[in-house]
Design a protein around this motif. Structure first.
Motif, PDB file in Angstrom:
ATOM      1  N   PRO A  13      -3.234   2.980   8.216  1.00 51.85           N
ATOM      2  CA  PRO A  13      -2.716   3.238   6.832  1.00 51.85           C
ATOM      3  C   PRO A  13      -3.727   2.895   5.903  1.00 51.85           C
ATOM      4  O   PRO A  13      -3.627   3.706   4.826  1.00 51.85           O
ATOM      5  CB  PRO A  13      -1.767   2.161   6.725  1.00 51.85           C
ATOM      6  CG  PRO A  13      -1.662   1.269   7.704  1.00 51.85           C
ATOM      7  CD  PRO A  13      -2.571   1.736   8.885  1.00 51.85           C
ATOM      8  N   ASN A  52       3.345   2.284  -3.345  1.00 51.95           N
ATOM      9  CA  ASN A  52       2.970   3.179  -4.385  1.00 51.95           C
ATOM     10  C   ASN A  52       3.940   3.645  -5.593  1.00 51.95           C
ATOM     11  O   ASN A  52       3.713   5.065  -6.003  1.00 51.95           O
ATOM     12  CB  ASN A  52       2.238   4.513  -3.766  1.00 51.95           C
ATOM     13  CG  ASN A  52       0.962   5.132  -4.644  1.00 51.95           C
ATOM     14  OD1 ASN A  52       0.516   4.444  -5.358  1.00 51.95           O
ATOM     15  ND2 ASN A  52       0.790   6.493  -4.407  1.00 51.95           N
ATOM     16  N   GLU A  54      -5.198  11.861  -4.234  1.00 49.78           N
ATOM     17  CA  GLU A  54      -3.894  11.265  -4.582  1.00 49.78           C
ATOM     18  C   GLU A  54      -4.228  10.191  -5.672  1.00 49.78           C
ATOM     19  O   GLU A  54      -5.612   9.664  -5.586  1.00 49.78           O
ATOM     20  CB  GLU A  54      -3.275  10.591  -3.409  1.00 49.78           C
ATOM     21  CG  GLU A  54      -2.945  11.840  -2.341  1.00 49.78           C
ATOM     22  CD  GLU A  54      -2.321  11.120  -1.169  1.00 49.78           C
ATOM     23  OE1 GLU A  54      -2.355   9.861  -1.097  1.00 49.78           O
ATOM     24  OE2 GLU A  54      -1.584  12.113  -0.418  1.00 49.78           O
ATOM     25  N   SER A  72      -4.748   6.063   3.351  1.00 49.65           N
ATOM     26  CA  SER A  72      -4.922   5.976   1.851  1.00 49.65           C
ATOM     27  C   SER A  72      -6.017   6.201   1.245  1.00 49.65           C
ATOM     28  O   SER A  72      -6.205   7.040   0.246  1.00 49.65           O
ATOM     29  CB  SER A  72      -4.232   4.494   1.568  1.00 49.65           C
ATOM     30  OG  SER A  72      -3.072   4.385   2.135  1.00 49.65           O
ATOM     31  N   SER A  98      -0.850  -0.922  -4.992  1.00 48.18           N
ATOM     32  CA  SER A  98      -1.314  -0.298  -3.512  1.00 48.18           C
ATOM     33  C   SER A  98      -2.635  -0.738  -3.534  1.00 48.18           C
ATOM     34  O   SER A  98      -3.226  -1.002  -2.473  1.00 48.18           O
ATOM     35  CB  SER A  98      -1.291   1.276  -3.860  1.00 48.18           C
ATOM     36  OG  SER A  98       0.177   1.602  -3.765  1.00 48.18           O
ATOM     37  N   LEU A 123       0.797  -1.285   0.109  1.00 45.69           N
ATOM     38  CA  LEU A 123       0.174   0.257   0.070  1.00 45.69           C
ATOM     39  C   LEU A 123       0.800   1.261  -0.117  1.00 45.69           C
ATOM     40  O   LEU A 123       0.614   2.118  -0.568  1.00 45.69           O
ATOM     41  CB  LEU A 123      -0.827  -0.054   1.253  1.00 45.69           C
ATOM     42  CG  LEU A 123      -1.827   1.267   1.568  1.00 45.69           C
ATOM     43  CD1 LEU A 123      -2.547   1.318   0.112  1.00 45.69           C
ATOM     44  CD2 LEU A 123      -2.624   1.048   2.685  1.00 45.69           C
ATOM     45  N   VAL A 124       1.636   1.351   0.922  1.00 45.82           N
ATOM     46  CA  VAL A 124       2.546   2.546   1.012  1.00 45.82           C
ATOM     47  C   VAL A 124       3.692   2.710   0.123  1.00 45.82           C
ATOM     48  O   VAL A 124       4.395   3.716  -0.109  1.00 45.82           O
ATOM     49  CB  VAL A 124       3.108   2.656   2.419  1.00 45.82           C
ATOM     50  CG1 VAL A 124       2.071   2.777   3.651  1.00 45.82           C
ATOM     51  CG2 VAL A 124       4.105   1.670   3.013  1.00 45.82           C
ATOM     52  N   LEU A 165      -3.475   6.096  -6.648  1.00 47.38           N
ATOM     53  CA  LEU A 165      -2.676   4.840  -5.861  1.00 47.38           C
ATOM     54  C   LEU A 165      -2.452   3.917  -7.192  1.00 47.38           C
ATOM     55  O   LEU A 165      -3.276   3.938  -8.334  1.00 47.38           O
ATOM     56  CB  LEU A 165      -3.581   4.285  -5.250  1.00 47.38           C
ATOM     57  CG  LEU A 165      -4.026   4.860  -3.510  1.00 47.38           C
ATOM     58  CD1 LEU A 165      -4.699   4.098  -2.665  1.00 47.38           C
ATOM     59  CD2 LEU A 165      -2.545   5.406  -2.898  1.00 47.38           C
TER      60      LEU A 165
END
Length: 293
Positions: free
Chosen positions: A246, A138, A259, A250, A265, A135-136, A261
């Motif tokens: 998180p 990206n 944002e 997100s 992500s 996920l983080v 992804l």
């Protein structure tokens, strides 16, 4: 029923933590460490005043060592986490800090309480940590810094220690009392750091509103819900459920900040959600193993 209620409380609390990043995007430029200290002060003092008015602020002298230890752990988490992110980047810093916390929590339960987390905890924790890692990431560039990794591991350990001690304290005291006292002491411990940072952003409307949100909702209320949830689940389970943070951050980044992804992500979100869902389901048989010496 208690298990389900505790799971809901912890998840809602973690969702409030997840609003931190989005809220900060609307604030004037400020040091993350200063924000960490301010949010502890606002959250702790708000709860402390409420408890004082309600005359619920009762602490036995026998519990003072545990309260101080929990306060040190929470005070250490703030600068360690933010420094790790600055040192090694958001992706690595977040994954190591947040991902290591459930592992440390499981180890501490094993070493101190002689309890082995149930099988579904291992599966859900593995899925959640992998999901968090995807996920983080990206698509960001990855840089590994040894000092940053150590700081991130320190942050993960600090959160695990805070949770383990809080689990012990909520057996005797109201969760409201524990959170209020611990966070006020943590804020006092971090207060010397504020002399090194510019706090003029608090005089701006946006800055003050963000500080109030971070302190009262994303810290005071969030940790209050987390502490109340500790009544019905193990500390290891609580820390893994906190990975809802998180996930929330997100999704808010996509919906509010705009944002974008990557596919990886989104796969991470799926894995993280799957892990949390597995852990949220009540066990058919609450098994606690023990190790023989």
């Amino acid at each position: 029923m208690q298990h389900r209620k505790s799971v809901v409380l912890i998840i809602v609390g973690a969702m409030l933590w997840g609003t931190t990043g989005t809220a900060q995007s609307f604030a004037p430029l400020a040091s993350p460490i200063a924000i960490g200290a301010i949010r502890l002060a606002f959250g702790g003092l708000t709860l402390l005043v409420l408890l004082f008015v309600q005359r619920k602020l009762l602490i036995s002298s026998k519990s003072i060592p545990y309260i101080i230890a929990a306060s040190i752990a929470m005070a250490a988490y703030q600068p360690l986490f933010f420094s790790a992110v600055l040192q090694t980047g958001v992706a690595i810093g977040t994954v190591v800090a947040i991902g290591s916390a459930p592992v440390f929590s499981g180890i501490l339960e094993w070493l101190i309480q002689r309890q082995i987390p149930e099988k579904k905890w291992w599966l859900s924790t593995a899925l959640s940590i992998l999901g968090c890692a995807l996920l983080v990431s990206n698509g960001d560039s990855i840089r590994v810094d040894l000092i940053g990794i150590v700081m991130a591991l320190g942050a993960g350990l600090s959160f695990a220690v805070y949770t383990l001690i809080s689990k012990r304290l909520v057996r005797t005291y109201l969760p409201d009392t524990i959170v209020a006292v611990v966070f006020t002491l943590s804020a006092l411990m971090l207060s010397p750091l504020l002399f090194f940072y510019d706090l003029s952003w608090l005089l701006e409307i946006n800055g003050l509103l963000v500080a109030l949100h971070l302190g009262i909702l994303a810290t005071g209320l969030a940790y209050l819900l987390y502490a109340r949830g500790l009544v019905g689940v193990s500390s290891a389970t609580a820390v893994t459920l906190s990975l809802t943070e998180p996930l929330t951050a997100s999704l808010l980044g996509v919906l509010i900040v705009g944002e974008v992804l990557s596919l990886m992500s989104w796969i991470g979100i799926g894995l993280l959600f799957s892990g949390l869902t597995i852990l949220s389901l009540p066990s058919k048989k609450r098994h606690r193993g023990s190790l023989s010496l």
